[in-house]
Design an enzyme around this catalytic site. Structure first.
Site, PDB file in Angstrom:
ATOM      1  N   HIS A 116       0.861  -1.179   0.000  1.00  0.00           N
ATOM      2  CA  HIS A 116       0.000   0.000   0.000  1.00  0.00           C
ATOM      3  C   HIS A 116       0.900   1.233   0.000  1.00  0.00           C
ATOM      4  O   HIS A 116       2.018   1.184   0.506  1.00  0.00           O
ATOM      5  CB  HIS A 116      -0.894   0.009   1.250  1.00  0.00           C
ATOM      6  CG  HIS A 116      -2.178   0.736   1.051  1.00  0.00           C
ATOM      7  ND1 HIS A 116      -3.311   0.135   0.535  1.00  0.00           N
ATOM      8  CD2 HIS A 116      -2.521   2.024   1.280  1.00  0.00           C
ATOM      9  CE1 HIS A 116      -4.285   1.020   0.475  1.00  0.00           C
ATOM     10  NE2 HIS A 116      -3.839   2.173   0.910  1.00  0.00           N
ATOM     11  N   ASP A 144     -13.531   2.247   7.378  1.00  0.00           N
ATOM     12  CA  ASP A 144     -12.496   3.045   6.701  1.00  0.00           C
ATOM     13  C   ASP A 144     -13.056   3.665   5.430  1.00  0.00           C
ATOM     14  O   ASP A 144     -12.757   4.813   5.114  1.00  0.00           O
ATOM     15  CB  ASP A 144     -11.263   2.192   6.366  1.00  0.00           C
ATOM     16  CG  ASP A 144     -10.287   2.990   5.500  1.00  0.00           C
ATOM     17  OD1 ASP A 144      -9.813   4.041   5.976  1.00  0.00           O
ATOM     18  OD2 ASP A 144     -10.039   2.612   4.346  1.00  0.00           O
ATOM     19  N   ARG A 167     -13.006  12.184   5.306  1.00  0.00           N
ATOM     20  CA  ARG A 167     -11.767  12.960   5.488  1.00  0.00           C
ATOM     21  C   ARG A 167     -11.434  13.749   4.237  1.00  0.00           C
ATOM     22  O   ARG A 167     -11.000  14.898   4.289  1.00  0.00           O
ATOM     23  CB  ARG A 167     -10.595  12.013   5.788  1.00  0.00           C
ATOM     24  CG  ARG A 167     -10.571  11.494   7.194  1.00  0.00           C
ATOM     25  CD  ARG A 167      -9.603  10.320   7.312  1.00  0.00           C
ATOM     26  NE  ARG A 167      -8.262  10.645   6.916  1.00  0.00           N
ATOM     27  CZ  ARG A 167      -7.403   9.773   6.366  1.00  0.00           C
ATOM     28  NH1 ARG A 167      -7.768   8.515   6.143  1.00  0.00           N
ATOM     29  NH2 ARG A 167      -6.194  10.138   6.041  1.00  0.00           N
ATOM     30  N   SER A 169      -6.227   3.974   8.726  1.00  0.00           N
ATOM     31  CA  SER A 169      -6.892   3.721   7.446  1.00  0.00           C
ATOM     32  C   SER A 169      -6.172   2.605   6.683  1.00  0.00           C
ATOM     33  O   SER A 169      -6.780   1.626   6.236  1.00  0.00           O
ATOM     34  CB  SER A 169      -6.893   5.023   6.630  1.00  0.00           C
ATOM     35  OG  SER A 169      -7.187   4.781   5.286  1.00  0.00           O
ATOM     36  N   LYS A 225      -7.316  -1.729   6.524  1.00  0.00           N
ATOM     37  CA  LYS A 225      -7.588  -2.411   5.244  1.00  0.00           C
ATOM     38  C   LYS A 225      -6.669  -3.609   5.056  1.00  0.00           C
ATOM     39  O   LYS A 225      -7.085  -4.647   4.570  1.00  0.00           O
ATOM     40  CB  LYS A 225      -7.343  -1.439   4.075  1.00  0.00           C
ATOM     41  CG  LYS A 225      -8.455  -0.440   3.861  1.00  0.00           C
ATOM     42  CD  LYS A 225      -8.286   0.273   2.537  1.00  0.00           C
ATOM     43  CE  LYS A 225      -7.220   1.336   2.583  1.00  0.00           C
ATOM     44  NZ  LYS A 225      -7.667   2.680   2.835  1.00  0.00           N
TER      45      LYS A 225
HETATM   46  N1  URA Z   1      -4.104   5.644   1.739  1.00  0.00           N
HETATM   47  C1  URA Z   1      -5.095   5.166   2.526  1.00  0.00           C
HETATM   48  O1  URA Z   1      -5.607   4.083   2.315  1.00  0.00           O
HETATM   49  N2  URA Z   1      -5.502   5.916   3.555  1.00  0.00           N
HETATM   50  C2  URA Z   1      -4.976   7.119   3.830  1.00  0.00           C
HETATM   51  O2  URA Z   1      -5.381   7.733   4.781  1.00  0.00           O
HETATM   52  C3  URA Z   1      -3.943   7.621   3.004  1.00  0.00           C
HETATM   53  C4  URA Z   1      -3.524   6.858   1.955  1.00  0.00           C
END
Ligand code: URA
Length: 442
Positions: free
Chosen positions: A90, A169, A176, A191, A195
């Site tokens: 990620h 999320d 957000r 966040s 995930k």
């Molecule tokens: N990627 C995400 O999944 N969440 C964030 O808050 C920032 C980048």
């Protein structure tokens, strides 16, 4: 306990208990807590921060707000085509960040299963899901069974957060984005890690971006974010490696959904911009090392280069797109993608070395052209964006083309050209290219 007590506590800089955090996440996911109340609490968290314990509790509450996918358990019940290690990746977000599109098929072509849940654009940064959806027919919202089945059958699936995975999320992420509460260590860490925990991987590589086009503007803040995510990973039994990468100028040359897909396809065919290549190889090497393909980072990079050179990485991307309903003829004939109505060059007004290309300004410019969202319900224009011709450190002559604006809006074209021109700083003195890989933390 009421949501008002919780908002008040965080507003007054007090620490929230596990029960209070769980109450908020459950109520907001189920819809008993309103958007405006959640917005107030998220803003209070943004301003006053969270302790390590609060951040961990928030992450776990968000991960537990839906299903926790047991991809490995599912594999265990079936004939094992793939080893029992699932590695996920990620990014904390960037401008021109098409790394997942190149890296994940590449890693899957090495025999390492990839089960990836990606995000949409957030703030001034782009999102992999929006980019994938610019391929006609590609379905990002498939069900859990198809997701797992795809990973089992072809070793890769890339989806959006439409499944019942970390639904809290999904809601908080969109919220957000629409209330300017993105750049916060506890909110980003929870966040991302919620995930990752929910989607079932047991090894995680994180690209923590740093610079004007990232949410963390300096190495110190980025290191803090990296350490917070590694600690959460440890608690959740997920081995996590963070690579800090530079996002001071956009990554590669293309910014915008279809434009980035085209750059990613070219990269998978071996035409990779140097900065993209460095990020892809660094993250990829850590991923295949964690998956125990090799225990040496330099050998891992060699394996990855071979997979690009022999065409297996590109073929894996084609297989992924086909498997998720996408029209693969677009990948073999990039001219088929719809183009913006106006593609206008921007010319340098002086000679010299490029000192800076502000990635945040470019990201915001791409959003204003329609490549990103201002409100969460906004529709994206897949064809628009910016193609840069130059990188920091390049020499340009007066009159050289610095880049192109791709837009469908004639009215704002001139303003967009001026913004691009102003954000590329040119001076007489020489300038070193930007160092792409900054640091690894594990
Ligand atoms: N990627 C995400 O999944 N969440 C964030 O808050 C920032 C980048």
């Amino acid at each position: 306990m009421t949501i008002l007590d919780i908002i008040e506590k965080k507003r007054d800089k007090q620490e929230l208990s596990k029960q209070e955090i769980e109450y908020f996440i459950k109520g907001y996911t189920e819809g008993t807590i309103a958007d405006y109340q959640a917005a107030a609490l998220v803003m209070a968290i943004f301003i006053n921060g969270m302790t390590k314990e609060e951040t961990t509790n928030l992450t776990l509450a968000m991960a537990n707000s839906g299903e926790i996918l047991d991809v490995l358990g599912v594999f265990g019940d079936r004939p094992k085509k793939h080893p029992k290690i699932i590695v996920d990746k990620h990014s904390t977000g960037g401008v021109g960040d098409k790394v997942s599109l190149i890296l994940l098929p590449l890693v899957a072509s090495c025999g390492v299963p990839v089960a990836k849940m990606s995000g949409r654009g957030l703030g001034f940064t782009g999102g992999t899901v929006d980019k994938l959806e610019s391929i006609p027919g590609y379905k990002t919202g498939i069900d859990i069974n198809s997701f797992i089945q795809n990973v089992e059958n072809i070793g890769i699936s890339m989806i959006s957060q439409t499944l019942n995975l970390a639904p809290a999320d999904k809601k908080i992420y969109a919220l957000r984005d629409s209330i300017s509460c993105v750049e916060s260590i506890p909110l980003i860490a929870s966040s991302i890690m919620s995930k990752k925990i929910a989607s079932g991987a047991n090894k995680i590589v994180l690209d923590v971006t740093v610079g004007s086009g990232a949410f963390m503007k300096d190495i110190e803040q980025a290191s803090k974010l990296a350490k917070a995510m590694i600690e959460i990973g440890e608690l959740a039994n997920r081995e996590t490696v963070c690579v800090l990468t530079n996002m001071d100028e956009p990554l590669g040359y293309a910014v915008g959904n279809t434009l980035e897909i085209k750059e990613a396809v070219e990269a998978l065919k071996g035409n990779m911009p140097e900065d993209v290549k460095q990020v892809v190889l660094e993250l990829g090497a850590h991923m295949i090392k964690l998956a125990k393909v090799t225990d040496n980072i330099e050998d891992a990079k060699e394996i990855l280069i071979q997979k690009i050179e022999n065409g297996e990485a590109f073929n894996k991307f084609v297989e992924l797109v086909e498997n998720q309903g996408g029209d693969t003829s677009y990948l073999t004939d990039l001219d088929k993608f719809e183009k913006a109505k106006y593609i206008e060059p921007v010319y340098s007004q002086k000679s010299g070395y490029i000192q800076k290309i502000n990635a945040e300004t470019i990201g915001k410019l791409a959003c204003s052209l329609g490549a990103g969202r201002i409100r969460k319900e906004d529709k994206i224009d897949m064809a628009v964006g910016i193609i840069l011709n130059k990188k920091v450190g390049n020499y340009v002559e007066k009159g050289d083309c610095l880049g192109y604006i791709h837009t469908n809006n004639e009215n704002t074209l001139e303003e967009a050209k001026q913004t691009l021109l102003k954000t590329i700083k040119i001076e007489e003195q020489e300038k070193e290219p930007i160092k792409t890989i900054l640091k690894t933390i594990s």
